[in-house]
Design a protein around this motif. Structure first.
Motif, PDB file in Angstrom:
ATOM      1  N   ARG A 326       0.844  -1.197   0.000  1.00 24.44           N
ATOM      2  CA  ARG A 326       0.000   0.000   0.000  1.00 24.44           C
ATOM      3  C   ARG A 326       0.877   1.243   0.000  1.00 24.44           C
ATOM      4  N   SER A 327       1.982   1.224   0.767  1.00 26.86           N
ATOM      5  CA  SER A 327       2.858   2.402   0.837  1.00 26.86           C
ATOM      6  C   SER A 327       3.478   2.693  -0.525  1.00 26.86           C
ATOM      7  N   MET A 328       3.522   1.683  -1.397  1.00 26.35           N
ATOM      8  CA  MET A 328       4.081   1.902  -2.730  1.00 26.35           C
ATOM      9  C   MET A 328       3.003   2.296  -3.727  1.00 26.35           C
ATOM     10  N   GLY A 329       1.809   2.505  -3.225  1.00 23.26           N
ATOM     11  CA  GLY A 329       0.781   3.020  -4.117  1.00 23.26           C
ATOM     12  C   GLY A 329      -0.277   2.028  -4.534  1.00 23.26           C
ATOM     13  N   ALA A 330      -0.187   0.790  -3.999  1.00 19.39           N
ATOM     14  CA  ALA A 330      -1.217  -0.186  -4.365  1.00 19.39           C
ATOM     15  C   ALA A 330      -2.534   0.201  -3.715  1.00 19.39           C
ATOM     16  N   SER A 331      -3.614   0.090  -4.472  1.00 14.35           N
ATOM     17  CA  SER A 331      -4.913   0.418  -3.899  1.00 14.35           C
ATOM     18  C   SER A 331      -5.432  -0.780  -3.118  1.00 14.35           C
ATOM     19  N   LYS A 334      -6.619  -3.536  -5.320  1.00 13.96           N
ATOM     20  CA  LYS A 334      -5.561  -4.309  -5.966  1.00 13.96           C
ATOM     21  C   LYS A 334      -5.125  -5.465  -5.057  1.00 13.96           C
TER      22      LYS A 334
ATOM     23  N   GLU B  70      -9.373   8.455  -1.096  1.00 12.22           N
ATOM     24  CA  GLU B  70      -8.466   7.374  -0.714  1.00 12.22           C
ATOM     25  C   GLU B  70      -7.763   6.782  -1.943  1.00 12.22           C
ATOM     26  N   ASP B  74      -3.767   6.886  -2.934  1.00 12.02           N
ATOM     27  CA  ASP B  74      -2.924   5.732  -3.275  1.00 12.02           C
ATOM     28  C   ASP B  74      -2.074   6.045  -4.507  1.00 12.02           C
ATOM     29  N   LYS B  75      -2.721   6.620  -5.500  1.00  9.85           N
ATOM     30  CA  LYS B  75      -2.012   6.955  -6.744  1.00  9.85           C
ATOM     31  C   LYS B  75      -0.952   8.008  -6.492  1.00  9.85           C
ATOM     32  N   ARG B  77       0.571   8.685  -3.750  1.00  7.94           N
ATOM     33  CA  ARG B  77       1.666   8.105  -2.973  1.00  7.94           C
ATOM     34  C   ARG B  77       2.603   7.307  -3.884  1.00  7.94           C
ATOM     35  N   GLY B  78       1.990   6.509  -4.750  1.00  7.44           N
ATOM     36  CA  GLY B  78       2.803   5.693  -5.650  1.00  7.44           C
ATOM     37  C   GLY B  78       3.683   6.543  -6.544  1.00  7.44           C
ATOM     38  N   ALA B 107       2.474   1.107  -8.346  1.00  7.60           N
ATOM     39  CA  ALA B 107       2.072   2.496  -8.581  1.00  7.60           C
ATOM     40  C   ALA B 107       1.375   2.628  -9.931  1.00  7.60           C
TER      41      ALA B 107
END
Lengths: 420, 208
Positions: A326-331, A334, B70, B74-75, B77-78, B107
């Motif tokens: 999640r910290s890498m951008g995964a929703s 996903k 939210e 996420d996007k 952040r990636g 990402a």
């Protein structure tokens, strides 16, 4: 990198767990597949063997035995019936076609069937090579007989008295192969067809040899020759001759109501309906099949549980992985899809392995077991129901993964990351 | 690049943390110092969009984070944030290379394997590219995490106690590498730590 690779990496990182889950699932699916293939083929065989035959008339005894013997050629005859009586029955206007069968001999456990050319019409038989039987001791043989016993046109063989291997031999009487039938995938592939007279002749000879009893002389064909309705080459009304049964085709649906009652009630003969008797047979076999099916479902349920537990447990260890993702951008979705897919991949692999295994088992049985080969049961057929098995497995995988996937979806990333 | 003003966050209604105002320009580095429980990790998580629901203003890359949904967060952040954590940072089922590639994959940006190899090589991990992450040392693992954090050319790199678990030699190496890659990528680097060894490495310090 794609989602399948990721899922695969996780499955690969726990090889034993993964293998266990796949094997468990595969076993359940394999049992289901074997049952499916076996049942479907058996039903197909039975319906193709009994196709066009509305009624079998033979000596009194078990109706199921009558059907098994005269249509599927697996049980022994109930006895013989008098040719004259058989002729009387066949005179009924309810009957479109009546084909006589004379059983009793075999060669290498393949049955010799004395009959007429009507039999070939009834089963829509075609010659692959050679000709139809004509004179006495001439035979036309089924494709499996020719293949398994390596018989060719012109080959000769001696029959054995009785339908099982190891009966006493009919010596001096050598059958000759005149023709070979095309493959029909029905029981005819396993039969040796000849004339009714041949069967009589072989038996009279044997009887004469053993008892030296003189038989009534054959009625010689003369100007007043009236051919039998059943056996055109034989005179009508001969009460000294016997056949095993008559295969009957109705003229109208009305016959289905009247004819069996008439024969069973008013004559010494017995009439049995293939459709009714096979349905009865299936209801008897059905119990065993149901138990096996139940067993297979238990196996599948256990493996589904095992998949669920494996995912649920691995998720505890993977909380941090999920948070990192999640910290890498995964929703959230996903990750949800990822976990669901993991369950689906497990059951999909298990299901495919199970289908292969099921087919493999039948293939192995089909080559190793003679009865299976004779019955024409193979593992090389596919049914559309197998797609349903596969789709059902994928659905089951999804359901198993649902709760773990929801947990992944709900992971509080900040808390997990802060808790190290 | 980062602007914090009147920012506070409450885990529970009666336990709220208030943060000092500060701004960081693009390419500027800073240390976030404070005792444990002072809110270093909380601030870092807020800046990275891992935590939502703050009061006040927090802008990262000219975006007020509270304004993002939210999914958008996420996007965001990636694309814009690279994280380096203290430990347990790698996905053990994957190789070194795949761990780094996870970053663009998750990402949803273009996966450039060459770039991944370049970054790993520049961090001295050229020979470990195909290794399993279970086979490498903790110092090497931390360098893989750094590689992963910079894969997507983030504007901001957030490091949470990146050196606390390392010995002096690795500590010096890791902070040097962090500063190097941040400078090379012209990224803003914020390091939350109570590690005294870092105090003389980064002059710009924010005390919580």
């Amino acid at each position: 990198m794609n989602v399948f690779l990721l899922v695969w990496s996780y499955l690969k990182s726990k090889p034993l767990n993964t293998v266990l889950n796949i094997v468990l699932f595969a076993l359940g699916i394999a049992v289901i597949t074997v049952l499916l293939l076996f049942n479907n083929q058996l039903e197909e065989k039975i319906s193709s063997n009994a196709k066009g035959i509305d009624l079998v008339v033979g000596a009194k005894g078990s109706p199921l035995q009558l059907i098994l013997c005269n249509i599927f050629h697996i049980d022994f005859p109930t006895g013989n019936i008098n040719l004259k009586e058989a002729e009387q029955i066949s005179r009924s206007r309810l009957i479109k076609k009546a084909v006589p069968l004379a059983l009793g001999d075999s060669y290498q456990s393949y049955r010799i069937v004395g009959t007429t050319s009507e039999y070939a019409d009834l089963y829509h038989l075609e010659l692959a090579q050679g000709a139809w039987w004509n004179k006495e001791l001439e035979t036309t043989i089924g494709a499996t007989v020719a293949r398994e016993l390596k018989l060719n046109i012109g080959s000769t063989f001696q029959s054995t008295h009785g339908l099982a291997e190891g009966g006493s031999g009919h010596e001096e009487q050598r059958f000759v192969v005149k023709g070979i039938l095309k493959q029909t995938n029905s029981v005819v592939d396993n039969l040796i067809l000849t004339s009714v007279e041949t069967v009589w002749h072989v038996h009279e000879h044997a009887a004469a040899d053993s008892t030296e009893r003189n038989h009534e002389a054959h009625a010689q064909p003369d100007s007043s020759f009236v051919a039998s309705r059943l056996i055109p080459t034989h005179p009508a009304g001969d009460s000294t001759k016997e056949v095993t049964s008559l295969l009957i085709q109705y003229r109208s649906p009305m016959a289905a109501i009247q004819l069996p009652r008439m024969i069973n009630g008013e004559s010494k003969l017995q009439a049995a309906s293939p459709a009714f008797e096979t349905a009865r047979l299936f209801s008897i076999l059905g119990v065993g099949v149901e138990i096996l099916t139940g067993f297979a479902y238990v196996l599948i349920f256990i493996s589904a549980l095992s998949v669920f537990i494996a995912l649920y447990n691995s998720l505890k260890e993977r909380r941090y992985d999920l948070a990192i993702m999640r910290s890498m951008g995964a929703s959230k979705s996903k990750l949800f899809v990822n976990i669901v897919l993991e369950g689906v991949v497990l059951t999909a692999l298990g299901s495919m392995a199970g289908l292969l295994l099921g087919h493999g088992i039948l293939m192995a049985l089909g080559t190793a077991v003679e009865e299976m080969r004779k019955a024409g049961l193979t593992g090389f057929v596919f049914y559309s129901a197998e797609w349903i098995i596969l789709a059902g497995s994928l659905l089951l995988g999804m359901i198993c993964a649902l709760i773990p996937a929801l947990q992944a979806y709900r992971t509080d990333i900040s808390r997990v990351l802060a808790s190290n | 690049m980062v602007a914090v003003s009147k920012l506070s966050f409450a885990y529970t209604p009666d336990r709220s943390i208030t943060f000092p105002d500060f701004t960081l320009d693009k390419g500027e580095h800073c240390l976030l110092l404070g005792e444990s429980g002072s809110g270093k990790t909380t601030l870092l998580h807020l800046m990275g969009g891992l935590l939502r629901g703050y009061t006040g203003s927090l802008q990262v890359a000219e975006t007020e984070l509270a304004s993002l949904s939210e999914g958008a967060l996420d996007k965001f952040r990636g694309k814009n944030i690279g994280f380096v954590f203290q430990k347990n940072h790698l996905i053990s089922a994957l190789s070194v290379e795949k761990n780094v590639i996870m970053s663009p994959y998750l990402a949803g940006v273009h996966i450039d394997t060459h770039h991944a190899h370049d970054v790993l090589t520049s961090l001295g991990l050229g020979e470990k590219i195909k290794s399993s992450v279970k086979e490498i040392s903790q110092g090497q693992a931390q360098r893989v995490a750094i590689a992963r954090a910079v894969m997507n050319h983030p504007d901001v790199i957030l490091a949470d106690e990146p050196t606390s678990a390392l010995d002096d030699k690795n500590c010096a190496l890791v902070i040097k590498l962090l500063l190097d890659v941040a400078t090379r990528n012209n990224a803003t680097l914020a390091v939350a730590t109570h590690d005294q060894r870092l105090k003389d490495k980064i002059k710009n310090q924010i005390i919580l």
